[in-house]
Design a protein around this motif. Structure first.
Motif, PDB file in Angstrom:
ATOM      1  N   TRP A 180       0.806  -1.223   0.000  1.00 46.67           N
ATOM      2  CA  TRP A 180       0.000   0.000   0.000  1.00 46.67           C
ATOM      3  C   TRP A 180       0.834   1.266   0.000  1.00 46.67           C
ATOM      4  CZ3 TRP A 180      -4.451  -1.349  -1.677  1.00 46.67           C
ATOM      5  CH2 TRP A 180      -4.965  -2.611  -1.345  1.00 46.67           C
ATOM      6  N   SER A 181       2.066   1.175  -0.458  1.00 50.06           N
ATOM      7  CA  SER A 181       2.887   2.370  -0.676  1.00 50.06           C
ATOM      8  C   SER A 181       2.647   2.901  -2.079  1.00 50.06           C
ATOM      9  CB  SER A 181       4.366   2.069  -0.468  1.00 50.06           C
ATOM     10  OG  SER A 181       4.659   2.000   0.915  1.00 50.06           O
ATOM     11  N   LEU A 182       2.942   4.172  -2.277  1.00 51.78           N
ATOM     12  CA  LEU A 182       2.754   4.818  -3.573  1.00 51.78           C
ATOM     13  C   LEU A 182       4.066   5.431  -4.034  1.00 51.78           C
ATOM     14  CD1 LEU A 182      -0.184   7.003  -4.781  1.00 51.78           C
ATOM     15  CD2 LEU A 182       2.143   7.865  -5.027  1.00 51.78           C
ATOM     16  N   VAL A 183       4.417   5.168  -5.288  1.00 49.39           N
ATOM     17  CA  VAL A 183       5.595   5.762  -5.927  1.00 49.39           C
ATOM     18  C   VAL A 183       5.104   6.779  -6.942  1.00 49.39           C
ATOM     19  CG1 VAL A 183       7.614   5.324  -7.366  1.00 49.39           C
ATOM     20  CG2 VAL A 183       6.965   3.670  -5.587  1.00 49.39           C
ATOM     21  N   GLY A 184       5.552   8.034  -6.816  1.00 47.20           N
ATOM     22  CA  GLY A 184       5.099   9.086  -7.711  1.00 47.20           C
ATOM     23  C   GLY A 184       5.588   8.888  -9.133  1.00 47.20           C
ATOM     24  N   MET A 185       4.864   9.474 -10.082  1.00 45.05           N
ATOM     25  CA  MET A 185       5.205   9.296 -11.489  1.00 45.05           C
ATOM     26  C   MET A 185       6.581   9.877 -11.791  1.00 45.05           C
ATOM     27  SD  MET A 185       2.575  11.953 -13.289  1.00 45.05           S
ATOM     28  CE  MET A 185       2.656  13.715 -12.995  1.00 45.05           C
ATOM     29  N   GLY A 186       7.312   9.180 -12.657  1.00 50.29           N
ATOM     30  CA  GLY A 186       8.641   9.601 -13.048  1.00 50.29           C
ATOM     31  C   GLY A 186       9.725   9.380 -12.010  1.00 50.29           C
ATOM     32  N   SER A 187       9.405   8.736 -10.914  1.00 51.37           N
ATOM     33  CA  SER A 187      10.392   8.529  -9.846  1.00 51.37           C
ATOM     34  C   SER A 187      11.403   7.449 -10.221  1.00 51.37           C
ATOM     35  CB  SER A 187       9.685   8.129  -8.544  1.00 51.37           C
ATOM     36  OG  SER A 187       8.826   9.154  -8.099  1.00 51.37           O
ATOM     37  N   VAL A 188      12.553   7.521  -9.580  1.00 50.48           N
ATOM     38  CA  VAL A 188      13.594   6.505  -9.733  1.00 50.48           C
ATOM     39  C   VAL A 188      13.843   5.912  -8.350  1.00 50.48           C
ATOM     40  CG1 VAL A 188      15.965   6.027 -10.415  1.00 50.48           C
ATOM     41  CG2 VAL A 188      14.627   7.726 -11.677  1.00 50.48           C
ATOM     42  N   VAL A 189      13.443   4.666  -8.173  1.00 49.47           N
ATOM     43  CA  VAL A 189      13.509   4.023  -6.857  1.00 49.47           C
ATOM     44  C   VAL A 189      14.746   3.139  -6.806  1.00 49.47           C
ATOM     45  CG1 VAL A 189      12.320   2.510  -5.240  1.00 49.47           C
ATOM     46  CG2 VAL A 189      11.000   4.085  -6.679  1.00 49.47           C
ATOM     47  N   LEU A 190      15.658   3.506  -5.911  1.00 50.90           N
ATOM     48  CA  LEU A 190      16.945   2.812  -5.821  1.00 50.90           C
ATOM     49  C   LEU A 190      17.080   1.952  -4.581  1.00 50.90           C
ATOM     50  CD1 LEU A 190      19.286   5.745  -6.951  1.00 50.90           C
ATOM     51  CD2 LEU A 190      18.318   3.900  -8.348  1.00 50.90           C
ATOM     52  N   ARG A 191      16.132   2.074  -3.643  1.00 49.50           N
ATOM     53  CA  ARG A 191      16.195   1.262  -2.423  1.00 49.50           C
ATOM     54  C   ARG A 191      14.789   0.904  -1.976  1.00 49.50           C
ATOM     55  NH1 ARG A 191      16.173   4.769   2.385  1.00 49.50           N
ATOM     56  NH2 ARG A 191      16.067   6.965   1.765  1.00 49.50           N
ATOM     57  N   ASP A 192      14.718  -0.056  -1.054  1.00 51.63           N
ATOM     58  CA  ASP A 192      13.424  -0.549  -0.611  1.00 51.63           C
ATOM     59  C   ASP A 192      12.572   0.573  -0.010  1.00 51.63           C
ATOM     60  OD1 ASP A 192      14.290  -3.043  -1.367  1.00 51.63           O
ATOM     61  OD2 ASP A 192      14.531  -3.821   0.672  1.00 51.63           O
ATOM     62  N   ILE A 193      11.281   0.475  -0.255  1.00 49.94           N
ATOM     63  CA  ILE A 193      10.311   1.403   0.303  1.00 49.94           C
ATOM     64  C   ILE A 193       9.460   0.645   1.315  1.00 49.94           C
ATOM     65  CG2 ILE A 193       8.254   2.776  -0.215  1.00 49.94           C
ATOM     66  CD1 ILE A 193       9.473   3.442  -2.905  1.00 49.94           C
ATOM     67  N   PRO A 194       9.379   1.127   2.548  1.00 45.68           N
ATOM     68  CA  PRO A 194       8.547   0.437   3.540  1.00 45.68           C
ATOM     69  C   PRO A 194       7.069   0.490   3.181  1.00 45.68           C
ATOM     70  CG  PRO A 194      10.101   1.942   4.591  1.00 45.68           C
ATOM     71  CD  PRO A 194      10.122   2.250   3.127  1.00 45.68           C
ATOM     72  N   SER A 195       6.278  -0.267   3.886  1.00 52.62           N
ATOM     73  CA  SER A 195       4.833  -0.273   3.654  1.00 52.62           C
ATOM     74  C   SER A 195       4.207   1.045   4.082  1.00 52.62           C
ATOM     75  CB  SER A 195       4.183  -1.423   4.437  1.00 52.62           C
ATOM     76  OG  SER A 195       4.674  -2.662   3.995  1.00 52.62           O
ATOM     77  N   GLY A 196       3.144   1.430   3.377  1.00 52.36           N
ATOM     78  CA  GLY A 196       2.320   2.550   3.790  1.00 52.36           C
ATOM     79  C   GLY A 196       2.962   3.915   3.677  1.00 52.36           C
ATOM     80  N   GLU A 197       3.837   4.108   2.683  1.00 51.15           N
ATOM     81  CA  GLU A 197       4.502   5.404   2.514  1.00 51.15           C
ATOM     82  C   GLU A 197       4.365   5.911   1.078  1.00 51.15           C
ATOM     83  OE1 GLU A 197       7.919   4.887   5.981  1.00 51.15           O
ATOM     84  OE2 GLU A 197       8.554   5.068   3.894  1.00 51.15           O
ATOM     85  N   VAL A 198       4.529   7.220   0.924  1.00 50.07           N
ATOM     86  CA  VAL A 198       4.524   7.852  -0.395  1.00 50.07           C
ATOM     87  C   VAL A 198       5.926   8.367  -0.675  1.00 50.07           C
ATOM     88  CG1 VAL A 198       3.602   9.732  -1.796  1.00 50.07           C
ATOM     89  CG2 VAL A 198       2.104   8.519  -0.201  1.00 50.07           C
ATOM     90  N   TRP A 199       6.505   7.918  -1.817  1.00 53.39           N
ATOM     91  CA  TRP A 199       7.846   8.327  -2.219  1.00 53.39           C
ATOM     92  C   TRP A 199       7.785   8.929  -3.611  1.00 53.39           C
ATOM     93  CZ3 TRP A 199      12.919   6.050  -0.366  1.00 53.39           C
ATOM     94  CH2 TRP A 199      12.829   5.609   0.953  1.00 53.39           C
ATOM     95  N   ALA A 200       8.680   9.879  -3.871  1.00 59.90           N
ATOM     96  CA  ALA A 200       8.752  10.470  -5.209  1.00 59.90           C
ATOM     97  C   ALA A 200      10.105  11.134  -5.381  1.00 59.90           C
ATOM     98  CB  ALA A 200       7.628  11.487  -5.424  1.00 59.90           C
ATOM     99  N   GLY A 201      10.476  11.349  -6.662  1.00 56.83           N
ATOM    100  CA  GLY A 201      11.713  12.066  -6.985  1.00 56.83           C
ATOM    101  C   GLY A 201      12.753  11.180  -7.620  1.00 56.83           C
ATOM    102  N   ASN A 202      13.896  11.764  -7.951  1.00 57.42           N
ATOM    103  CA  ASN A 202      15.032  11.077  -8.562  1.00 57.42           C
ATOM    104  C   ASN A 202      16.312  11.527  -7.861  1.00 57.42           C
ATOM    105  OD1 ASN A 202      16.941   9.887 -10.136  1.00 57.42           O
ATOM    106  ND2 ASN A 202      16.467  11.007 -12.015  1.00 57.42           N
ATOM    107  N   PRO A 203      16.829  10.675  -6.951  1.00 52.01           N
ATOM    108  CA  PRO A 203      16.259   9.400  -6.506  1.00 52.01           C
ATOM    109  C   PRO A 203      15.037   9.619  -5.613  1.00 52.01           C
ATOM    110  CG  PRO A 203      18.180   9.926  -5.189  1.00 52.01           C
ATOM    111  CD  PRO A 203      18.115  10.975  -6.273  1.00 52.01           C
ATOM    112  N   ALA A 204      14.170   8.620  -5.571  1.00 50.02           N
ATOM    113  CA  ALA A 204      12.944   8.744  -4.790  1.00 50.02           C
ATOM    114  C   ALA A 204      13.254   8.872  -3.306  1.00 50.02           C
ATOM    115  CB  ALA A 204      12.047   7.535  -5.044  1.00 50.02           C
ATOM    116  N   ARG A 205      12.464   9.705  -2.648  1.00 49.11           N
ATOM    117  CA  ARG A 205      12.620   9.908  -1.208  1.00 49.11           C
ATOM    118  C   ARG A 205      11.240   9.947  -0.556  1.00 49.11           C
ATOM    119  NH1 ARG A 205      12.699  14.574  -3.848  1.00 49.11           N
ATOM    120  NH2 ARG A 205      11.680  16.402  -2.960  1.00 49.11           N
TER     121      ARG A 205
END
Length: 212
Positions: A180-205
């Motif tokens: 149930w985490s969300l990755v924003g459009m155009g993001s670059v995900v380089l490491r694990d994302i925990p559950s229930g969080e919103v990440w975005a950016g390059n690199p995603a944060r």
């Protein structure tokens, strides 16, 4: 069952209808709980009535096509409410999608045109995969995940239950996006994302909790 009822009448539902027709299914129409839509037509198909009523009336397979970045838990809520057995759900795969050897797709899932599963990819139940997404070797996509158009998953990546990956995002090989985490459009995900969080950016944060 070749006949199909599509739950929802928004953009994803209409795209799924087109994919189903291209794959040779007979789409009877849409089911939607908005009474203002009942009796109207979308993409040449009727909106037959409310969800529970239509699903209970027609002897047809079902696919649930609701949800967006603002409410991406909706698909699970409807599936839970309907309480149907897995064999009642259709798997809709556009003929222009490509499934490599060893790849499997669960019931209720939709793969739109241009989707590529290269080899030994596992896609769970009620997963939405939008056009031109690429899932490479040994990826695992769990139930209720959403993969928007143009997403690229590196080998061995995992999208946990209900994860939402926005358009054009890139997920590094071996990375897990939590439930149930969300990755924003155009993001670059380089490491694990925990559950229930919103990440975005390059690199995603991390931006915030998905519940806030």
């Amino acid at each position: 069952m070749n006949d199909l009822i599509i739950v929802g009448a928004g953009g994803f539902a209409r795209e799924t209808a087109a994919a189903a027709v291209a794959a040779g299914r007979r789409v009877l129409g849409f089911a939607d709980d908005d009474p203002a839509l009942h009796g109207t037509v979308r993409s040449g198909l009727p909106i037959l009535g409310g969800v529970a009523e239509v699903v209970g009336t027609y002897d047809a397979a079902v696919v649930v096509c609701v949800g967006n970045p603002r409410d991406y838990t909706a698909r699970k809520r409807i599936v839970d409410r309907l309480g149907l057995t897995p064999d009642r759900y259709a798997t809709v795969i556009h003929p222009a999608a490509s499934l490599g050897s060893g790849s499997v797709v669960g019931p209720g899932s939709v793969l739109l045109a241009g989707t590529v599963l290269t080899a030994d990819v596992v896609v769970g139940s009620h997963v939405a995969v939008m056009p031109q997404a690429v899932l490479t070797h040994d990826d695992r996509v769990l139930d209720y995940a959403t993969i928007a158009s143009g997403v690229r998953l590196g080998g061995g990546a995992v999208l946990d239950t209900g994860a939402y990956v926005g358009s054009g995002a890139l997920i590094r090989e071996g990375v897990t996006v939590g439930a149930w985490s969300l990755v924003g459009m155009g993001s670059v995900v380089l490491r694990d994302i925990p559950s229930g969080e919103v990440w975005a950016g390059n690199p995603a944060r991390l931006l915030r909790s998905s519940s806030s």
